[in-house]
Design a protein around this motif. Structure first.
Motif, PDB file in Angstrom:
ATOM      1  N   UNK A 175     -81.956  -4.184 -20.843  1.00  0.00           N
ATOM      2  CA  UNK A 175     -82.943  -3.121 -20.701  1.00  0.00           C
ATOM      3  C   UNK A 175     -82.727  -2.159 -21.866  1.00  0.00           C
ATOM      4  N   UNK A 176     -83.769  -1.913 -22.621  1.00  0.00           N
ATOM      5  CA  UNK A 176     -83.661  -1.001 -23.758  1.00  0.00           C
ATOM      6  C   UNK A 176     -84.250   0.359 -23.395  1.00  0.00           C
ATOM      7  N   UNK A 177     -83.488   1.412 -23.695  1.00  0.00           N
ATOM      8  CA  UNK A 177     -83.910   2.785 -23.431  1.00  0.00           C
ATOM      9  C   UNK A 177     -83.824   3.606 -24.713  1.00  0.00           C
ATOM     10  N   UNK A 178     -84.802   4.521 -24.897  1.00  0.00           N
ATOM     11  CA  UNK A 178     -84.639   5.592 -25.871  1.00  0.00           C
ATOM     12  C   UNK A 178     -83.689   6.594 -25.241  1.00  0.00           C
ATOM     13  N   UNK A 179     -82.681   7.027 -25.976  1.00  0.00           N
ATOM     14  CA  UNK A 179     -81.659   7.881 -25.364  1.00  0.00           C
ATOM     15  C   UNK A 179     -82.192   9.287 -25.110  1.00  0.00           C
ATOM     16  N   UNK A 180     -81.552   9.969 -24.176  1.00  0.00           N
ATOM     17  CA  UNK A 180     -81.914  11.344 -23.839  1.00  0.00           C
ATOM     18  C   UNK A 180     -81.573  12.264 -25.003  1.00  0.00           C
ATOM     19  N   UNK A 193     -77.180  -3.291 -19.585  1.00  0.00           N
ATOM     20  CA  UNK A 193     -77.082  -4.554 -18.852  1.00  0.00           C
ATOM     21  C   UNK A 193     -76.233  -4.377 -17.613  1.00  0.00           C
ATOM     22  N   UNK A 194     -76.278  -5.363 -16.732  1.00  0.00           N
ATOM     23  CA  UNK A 194     -75.478  -5.337 -15.515  1.00  0.00           C
ATOM     24  C   UNK A 194     -74.738  -6.657 -15.356  1.00  0.00           C
ATOM     25  N   UNK A 195     -73.480  -6.559 -14.926  1.00  0.00           N
ATOM     26  CA  UNK A 195     -72.742  -7.712 -14.443  1.00  0.00           C
ATOM     27  C   UNK A 195     -72.683  -7.533 -12.932  1.00  0.00           C
ATOM     28  N   UNK A 196     -73.264  -8.460 -12.189  1.00  0.00           N
ATOM     29  CA  UNK A 196     -73.348  -8.312 -10.746  1.00  0.00           C
ATOM     30  C   UNK A 196     -72.701  -9.500 -10.062  1.00  0.00           C
ATOM     31  N   UNK A 197     -71.717  -9.227  -9.210  1.00  0.00           N
ATOM     32  CA  UNK A 197     -71.051 -10.263  -8.439  1.00  0.00           C
ATOM     33  C   UNK A 197     -71.362 -10.111  -6.969  1.00  0.00           C
ATOM     34  N   UNK A 198     -70.717 -10.924  -6.153  1.00  0.00           N
ATOM     35  CA  UNK A 198     -70.987 -10.889  -4.713  1.00  0.00           C
ATOM     36  C   UNK A 198     -70.642  -9.540  -4.107  1.00  0.00           C
ATOM     37  N   UNK A 199     -69.633  -8.846  -4.666  1.00  0.00           N
ATOM     38  CA  UNK A 199     -69.206  -7.577  -4.067  1.00  0.00           C
ATOM     39  C   UNK A 199     -69.035  -6.452  -5.086  1.00  0.00           C
ATOM     40  N   UNK A 204     -73.188  -1.895 -18.059  1.00  0.00           N
ATOM     41  CA  UNK A 204     -72.708  -2.150 -19.420  1.00  0.00           C
ATOM     42  C   UNK A 204     -73.677  -1.520 -20.410  1.00  0.00           C
ATOM     43  N   UNK A 205     -73.169  -0.694 -21.312  1.00  0.00           N
ATOM     44  CA  UNK A 205     -73.993  -0.083 -22.344  1.00  0.00           C
ATOM     45  C   UNK A 205     -73.634  -0.652 -23.708  1.00  0.00           C
ATOM     46  N   UNK A 206     -74.647  -1.113 -24.420  1.00  0.00           N
ATOM     47  CA  UNK A 206     -74.495  -1.685 -25.759  1.00  0.00           C
ATOM     48  C   UNK A 206     -73.454  -2.800 -25.814  1.00  0.00           C
ATOM     49  N   UNK A 207     -73.221  -3.473 -24.669  1.00  0.00           N
ATOM     50  CA  UNK A 207     -72.284  -4.584 -24.634  1.00  0.00           C
ATOM     51  C   UNK A 207     -70.859  -4.186 -24.942  1.00  0.00           C
ATOM     52  N   UNK A 208     -70.570  -2.874 -24.953  1.00  0.00           N
ATOM     53  CA  UNK A 208     -69.263  -2.411 -25.419  1.00  0.00           C
ATOM     54  C   UNK A 208     -68.502  -1.580 -24.388  1.00  0.00           C
ATOM     55  N   UNK A 209     -69.192  -0.745 -23.627  1.00  0.00           N
ATOM     56  CA  UNK A 209     -68.523   0.117 -22.652  1.00  0.00           C
ATOM     57  C   UNK A 209     -69.110  -0.168 -21.288  1.00  0.00           C
TER      58      UNK A 209
END
Length: 235
Positions: A175-180, A193-199, A204-209
């Motif tokens: 998901x791309x956002x223009x920053x505040x 982005x999101x990493x989503x598991x069962x629980x 995740x921002x910019x694949x780094x943090x």
């Protein structure tokens, strides 16, 4: 809500008709779609070898398979016979989100394809589209971005390599956002982005943090986004 898709199977003139009926075309990753495949016999008896349901995602002209389920094995469908075969198919956790803030993401779609196989013939089936919404924790994080002043730009499937744990179905969504305004000195836009598991869910921002939490845990997502943006500024 009932979603219907009536079509005549591509098995020749006088062949059977297939009507895929979903109880609800609105879903979320990790949930299940339920309904029935309604078959109406054509002008002659046919031997149905199997019915296969496939969950697919489409980004522009590219189509990827997410999951497949064989609904029924061999049986005879008589001429003019009406038969309903119950369906239930899991929506994988890594299924892309097609609707953000109540609006459809342009160019991105998810659907279920119903394939009918008979002796010496195969109907590839049409794609019956469904609306995939964020899970509650993902929706809360996305709402936090908007509350902070980030503006949604677009979303799609990643074309460049990203961390392998961004998804559970070999599909990576960004998901791309223009920053505040308060983060303009750090960046002008950010990939989410999101990493989503069962629980758990991980933002995740910019694949780094990233910020990881139990899916049922109450989280101050505005504070987490602020913390992650400031980490990006220190990289």
């Amino acid at each position: 809500m009932v979603f219907r898709s009536l079509r005549r199977a591509a098995l020749g003139v006088g062949g059977p008709a297939v009507d895929t009926v979903l109880d609800d075309p609105e879903t979320r990753p990790g949930e299940s779609l339920r309904g029935a495949v309604h078959l109406t016999g054509g002008e002659r008896d046919v031997e149905i070898e199997r019915i296969v349901l496939t969950v697919l995602t489409r980004d522009g002209s590219a189509t990827r398979e997410l999951g497949r389920h064989e609904l029924a094995g061999e049986f005879r469908l008589k001429a003019g016979e009406a038969r309903a075969v119950p369906l239930q198919i899991a929506v994988p956790l890594g299924t892309p989100i097609t609707h953000v803030f109540g609006e459809r993401v342009p160019g991105l779609a998810v659907g279920v394809r119903t394939e009918l196989e008979v002796a010496f013939a195969h109907d590839p089936g049409d794609l019956d589209f469904v609306a995939v919404h964020p899970l509650p924790a993902e929706a809360a994080a996305l709402e936090a971005l908007r509350a902070l002043g980030f503006r949604f730009k677009d979303a799609g499937l990643a074309s460049a390599p990203v961390p392998s744990d961004w998804n559970s179905a070999d599909v990576s969504q960004v998901f791309d956002f223009w920053v505040a305004p308060q983060y303009q000195q750090i960046a002008t836009e950010v990939a989410v982005g999101f990493t989503t598991g069962a629980d758990f869910v991980e933002l995740v921002l910019d694949g780094a943090v990233r910020s990881r939490h139990d899916r049922g845990e109450p989280v101050d997502w505005e504070a987490e986004v602020d913390r992650l943006m400031r980490q990006i500024g220190q990289i």
